[in-house]
Write a protein that holds these residues in place. Structure first.
Motif, PDB file in Angstrom:
ATOM      1  N   SER A 254       0.834  -1.204   0.000  1.00 13.22           N
ATOM      2  CA  SER A 254       0.000   0.000   0.000  1.00 13.22           C
ATOM      3  C   SER A 254       0.868   1.254   0.000  1.00 13.22           C
ATOM      4  O   SER A 254       0.500   2.272  -0.589  1.00 13.22           O
ATOM      5  CB  SER A 254      -0.951   0.000   1.197  1.00 13.22           C
ATOM      6  OG  SER A 254      -0.223   0.116   2.403  1.00 13.22           O
ATOM      7  N   VAL A 255       2.036   1.207   0.645  1.00 15.38           N
ATOM      8  CA  VAL A 255       2.953   2.351   0.613  1.00 15.38           C
ATOM      9  C   VAL A 255       3.460   2.574  -0.808  1.00 15.38           C
ATOM     10  O   VAL A 255       3.521   3.709  -1.294  1.00 15.38           O
ATOM     11  CB  VAL A 255       4.130   2.133   1.600  1.00 15.38           C
ATOM     12  CG1 VAL A 255       5.215   3.164   1.404  1.00 15.38           C
ATOM     13  CG2 VAL A 255       3.630   2.141   3.030  1.00 15.38           C
ATOM     14  N   GLU A 256       3.809   1.499  -1.500  1.00  8.82           N
ATOM     15  CA  GLU A 256       4.272   1.630  -2.877  1.00  8.82           C
ATOM     16  C   GLU A 256       3.170   2.149  -3.790  1.00  8.82           C
ATOM     17  O   GLU A 256       3.414   2.966  -4.671  1.00  8.82           O
ATOM     18  CB  GLU A 256       4.788   0.286  -3.387  1.00  8.82           C
ATOM     19  CG  GLU A 256       6.107  -0.116  -2.786  1.00  8.82           C
ATOM     20  CD  GLU A 256       6.578  -1.469  -3.279  1.00  8.82           C
ATOM     21  OE1 GLU A 256       5.752  -2.224  -3.848  1.00  8.82           O
ATOM     22  OE2 GLU A 256       7.764  -1.772  -3.096  1.00  8.82           O
ATOM     23  N   ALA A 257       1.944   1.692  -3.583  1.00 12.04           N
ATOM     24  CA  ALA A 257       0.836   2.164  -4.406  1.00 12.04           C
ATOM     25  C   ALA A 257       0.562   3.642  -4.133  1.00 12.04           C
ATOM     26  O   ALA A 257       0.220   4.396  -5.052  1.00 12.04           O
ATOM     27  CB  ALA A 257      -0.418   1.340  -4.133  1.00 12.04           C
ATOM     28  N   ALA A 258       0.727   4.097  -2.899  1.00 12.84           N
ATOM     29  CA  ALA A 258       0.506   5.506  -2.572  1.00 12.84           C
ATOM     30  C   ALA A 258       1.598   6.380  -3.191  1.00 12.84           C
ATOM     31  O   ALA A 258       1.369   7.544  -3.499  1.00 12.84           O
ATOM     32  CB  ALA A 258       0.473   5.701  -1.056  1.00 12.84           C
ATOM     33  N   GLY A 259       2.775   5.831  -3.407  1.00 11.87           N
ATOM     34  CA  GLY A 259       3.862   6.593  -4.002  1.00 11.87           C
ATOM     35  C   GLY A 259       3.714   6.770  -5.505  1.00 11.87           C
ATOM     36  O   GLY A 259       4.413   7.566  -6.116  1.00 11.87           O
ATOM     37  N   HIS A 260       2.799   6.022  -6.115  1.00  8.34           N
ATOM     38  CA  HIS A 260       2.577   6.119  -7.560  1.00  8.34           C
ATOM     39  C   HIS A 260       1.093   6.382  -7.814  1.00  8.34           C
ATOM     40  O   HIS A 260       0.350   5.483  -8.211  1.00  8.34           O
ATOM     41  CB  HIS A 260       2.996   4.814  -8.256  1.00  8.34           C
ATOM     42  CG  HIS A 260       4.433   4.470  -8.026  1.00  8.34           C
ATOM     43  ND1 HIS A 260       5.465   5.176  -8.593  1.00  8.34           N
ATOM     44  CD2 HIS A 260       5.005   3.498  -7.278  1.00  8.34           C
ATOM     45  CE1 HIS A 260       6.615   4.637  -8.209  1.00  8.34           C
ATOM     46  NE2 HIS A 260       6.360   3.622  -7.403  1.00  8.34           N
ATOM     47  N   PRO A 261       0.647   7.643  -7.622  1.00  7.37           N
ATOM     48  CA  PRO A 261      -0.777   7.928  -7.846  1.00  7.37           C
ATOM     49  C   PRO A 261      -1.109   7.814  -9.325  1.00  7.37           C
ATOM     50  O   PRO A 261      -0.228   7.890 -10.180  1.00  7.37           O
ATOM     51  CB  PRO A 261      -0.925   9.355  -7.335  1.00  7.37           C
ATOM     52  CG  PRO A 261       0.421   9.955  -7.465  1.00  7.37           C
ATOM     53  CD  PRO A 261       1.390   8.834  -7.231  1.00  7.37           C
TER      54      PRO A 261
END
Length: 144
Positions: free
Chosen positions: A112-119
């Motif tokens: 989820s952190v990685e997904a938040a870093g790539h909007p």
């Protein structure tokens, strides 16, 4: 004389070769029987292990004998012909089930952190329909 000796040797070797081939085919038949019986033994051992599972015993008691736990009310669902409907759930064979290795909690959190870093990239906004009109336009209500 030499021809006679060769003929006698050929006949004796031919009978020995025939006996050898017969014994070899008999041995292969016996090995096939042993393999079949070993497969039957493995099936019986697998069935024995299934009966050691309390969930399997409970399911069989419920299905075969109609047992229910104290306080439960049994219901039988009938189809349009008046026949009982068979349940769709089954318990699998414990030997064929693949053990699931538990996943660490931080793996999902890091995803989820990685997904938040790539909007998502800026693109056309999603179209919204209100009263059936595209792009958020409202129709005038003719009944007013």
């Amino acid at each position: 004389m030499l021809v006679l000796v060769v003929a006698v040797l050929a006949v004796s070797y031919a009978s020995s070769l025939r006996a050898y081939l017969d014994q070899r085919s008999h041995l292969q038949d016996l090995q096939a029987k042993i393999a079949d019986r070993q497969a039957a033994i493995d099936d019986l051992e697998r069935e024995k292990r299934r009966w050691e599972d309390p969930a399997y015993v409970e399911r069989e008691a419920r299905e075969r004998l109609g047992y229910v736990k104290p306080g439960e009310i049994p219901y039988i669902v009938l189809d349009e012909d008046g026949e009982p409907v068979e349940p769709q759930s089954t318990l699998g064979d414990p030997d064929r089930s693949v053990p699931q290795t538990p996943e660490a909690w931080w793996t999902g959190a890091w995803g989820s952190v990685e997904a938040a870093g790539h909007p998502p990239r800026n693109g056309a906004p999603p179209s919204a329909e209100i009263d059936g009109s595209p792009d958020g336009e409202q129709k005038e209500n003719p009944q007013q």
